[in-house]
Enzyme design. Sequence first.
Site, PDB file in Angstrom:
ATOM      1  N   GLU A 169       0.813  -1.222   0.000  1.00  0.00           N
ATOM      2  CA  GLU A 169       0.000   0.000   0.000  1.00  0.00           C
ATOM      3  C   GLU A 169       0.849   1.277   0.000  1.00  0.00           C
ATOM      4  O   GLU A 169       0.414   2.307  -0.481  1.00  0.00           O
ATOM      5  CB  GLU A 169      -0.951   0.030   1.202  1.00  0.00           C
ATOM      6  CG  GLU A 169      -2.295  -0.633   0.950  1.00  0.00           C
ATOM      7  CD  GLU A 169      -3.127   0.040  -0.145  1.00  0.00           C
ATOM      8  OE1 GLU A 169      -3.236   1.274  -0.147  1.00  0.00           O
ATOM      9  OE2 GLU A 169      -3.666  -0.677  -0.990  1.00  0.00           O
ATOM     10  N   GLY A 170       2.037   1.206   0.606  1.00  0.00           N
ATOM     11  CA  GLY A 170       2.917   2.381   0.617  1.00  0.00           C
ATOM     12  C   GLY A 170       3.270   2.792  -0.814  1.00  0.00           C
ATOM     13  O   GLY A 170       3.128   3.957  -1.190  1.00  0.00           O
ATOM     14  N   HIS A 171       3.706   1.801  -1.613  1.00  0.00           N
ATOM     15  CA  HIS A 171       4.018   2.116  -3.015  1.00  0.00           C
ATOM     16  C   HIS A 171       2.766   2.592  -3.746  1.00  0.00           C
ATOM     17  O   HIS A 171       2.805   3.545  -4.520  1.00  0.00           O
ATOM     18  CB  HIS A 171       4.520   0.867  -3.753  1.00  0.00           C
ATOM     19  CG  HIS A 171       5.769   0.274  -3.196  1.00  0.00           C
ATOM     20  ND1 HIS A 171       5.782  -0.897  -2.467  1.00  0.00           N
ATOM     21  CD2 HIS A 171       7.059   0.687  -3.273  1.00  0.00           C
ATOM     22  CE1 HIS A 171       7.027  -1.183  -2.127  1.00  0.00           C
ATOM     23  NE2 HIS A 171       7.820  -0.238  -2.590  1.00  0.00           N
ATOM     24  N   LYS A 184       8.709   7.023   5.211  1.00  0.00           N
ATOM     25  CA  LYS A 184       9.268   5.991   6.082  1.00  0.00           C
ATOM     26  C   LYS A 184      10.798   6.050   6.000  1.00  0.00           C
ATOM     27  O   LYS A 184      11.484   5.796   6.979  1.00  0.00           O
ATOM     28  CB  LYS A 184       8.771   4.592   5.699  1.00  0.00           C
ATOM     29  CG  LYS A 184       9.262   3.524   6.679  1.00  0.00           C
ATOM     30  CD  LYS A 184       8.645   2.204   6.434  1.00  0.00           C
ATOM     31  CE  LYS A 184       9.224   1.517   5.235  1.00  0.00           C
ATOM     32  NZ  LYS A 184      10.660   1.139   5.409  1.00  0.00           N
ATOM     33  N   ASP A 185      11.288   6.362   4.806  1.00  0.00           N
ATOM     34  CA  ASP A 185      12.722   6.605   4.628  1.00  0.00           C
ATOM     35  C   ASP A 185      12.951   8.109   4.663  1.00  0.00           C
ATOM     36  O   ASP A 185      13.324   8.724   3.658  1.00  0.00           O
ATOM     37  CB  ASP A 185      13.189   6.040   3.293  1.00  0.00           C
ATOM     38  CG  ASP A 185      13.073   4.531   3.243  1.00  0.00           C
ATOM     39  OD1 ASP A 185      13.774   3.872   4.013  1.00  0.00           O
ATOM     40  OD2 ASP A 185      12.266   4.034   2.450  1.00  0.00           O
ATOM     41  N   GLY A 199       8.599   7.784  -0.069  1.00  0.00           N
ATOM     42  CA  GLY A 199       7.870   7.623   1.189  1.00  0.00           C
ATOM     43  C   GLY A 199       8.649   8.238   2.345  1.00  0.00           C
ATOM     44  O   GLY A 199       9.889   8.204   2.364  1.00  0.00           O
TER      45      GLY A 199
HETATM   46  O1  PAF Z   1      13.224   3.683  -1.481  1.00  0.00           O
HETATM   47  C1  PAF Z   1      13.542   2.822  -2.331  1.00  0.00           C
HETATM   48  O2  PAF Z   1      12.792   1.885  -2.647  1.00  0.00           O
HETATM   49  C2  PAF Z   1      14.895   2.907  -3.020  1.00  0.00           C
HETATM   50  O3  PAF Z   1      15.871   3.363  -2.137  1.00  0.00           O
HETATM   51  C3  PAF Z   1      14.867   3.758  -4.286  1.00  0.00           C
HETATM   52  C4  PAF Z   1      14.538   5.207  -3.985  1.00  0.00           C
HETATM   53  C5  PAF Z   1      13.869   3.188  -5.278  1.00  0.00           C
HETATM   54  C6  PAF Z   1      16.254   3.748  -4.958  1.00  0.00           C
HETATM   55  O4  PAF Z   1      16.633   2.457  -5.325  1.00  0.00           O
END
Ligand code: PAF
Length: 299
Positions: A35-37, A153-154, A151
């Site tokens: 769901e995040g993506h 989250k990161d 996101g």
């Molecule tokens: O957040 C992620 O999934 C990855 O670090 C990203 C930004 C796609 C880079 O590979």
Amino acid sequence: MKIVRSKPELRESLAAPRRSGRRIGLVPTMGYFHEGHLSLMRAARRECDVVVVSLFVNPTQFGPGEDLDAYPRDEQRDAELAQLEGVDLLWIPTVDQMYSEGFATAVEVAGDLTGVLEGEPDHRGPDHFRGVTTVVAKLLNSVQPDAAYFGRKDAQQALVLQRMVDDLDFPVEIRAMPTIREEDGLALSSRNAYLSPDERERAVAISRGLRAAERAAAEGATSTQALVEAALKVLRQAGVEPEYVEARSADDLSTIAELNGRPVLVAVAARVGKARLIDNVLITPAPEEPSDSSQEAPL
Ligand code: PAF
């Protein structure tokens, strides 16, 4: 939805919309959508005319002992989910295309943004962010989007990428979107797939710990140490020993002792079973802010 695998195909597919001035949104991903993506794809769909999703498990951001080979993959399912979200173009490059023979260039954001939290040598290390910034620079150059979606989250990654596009004049708007959580608070992550039912139960202590930190701030704690202790207590009670719990300035990740009305990012990384999970909360200690302001304040 069109699936493209080569850069010439990608460029050709985007030539016409670019010529006619349509707004292009890019959602960079490593696949295994949750769901995040999907929420990033929805945001891109709302805000852009053309939505491109890249799916690339980027080897250069994984350290030697990390889970590159085990990283969950399901291209077929990802394509179906992206299609359902109205994505126009799913770009799935190969490792050889992205890093052709003789590849010798890196994009690196130096300094504290990449040297702390995930970037500490004991954690993922500075090479991790070099891998992220290099691949995202390549993705941005290949797609040339007007906006790119990540996101929160990161949160550190989003800050690092914002620094990179500011410093190198990438003509792109970085959109950092709210973390999506399970009902009990666990932040969605592709790595949650590694958790056994028992570990899944323990993993929820990460978000509960962050909520405890948020509560401590709401109840008047003035030091970042008090926020960290509140989170640590919940984690340890659940038997989760974190790699780190840190409260830092949400603007530049510098250390601060007292909140003094400044936005603070409380970030956690913890290994639960085979999964190394990260999560964070942004705390704005102004009394008039609602308690879920963490998702609204700009990164
Ligand atoms: O957040 C992620 O999934 C990855 O670090 C990203 C930004 C796609 C880079 O590979």
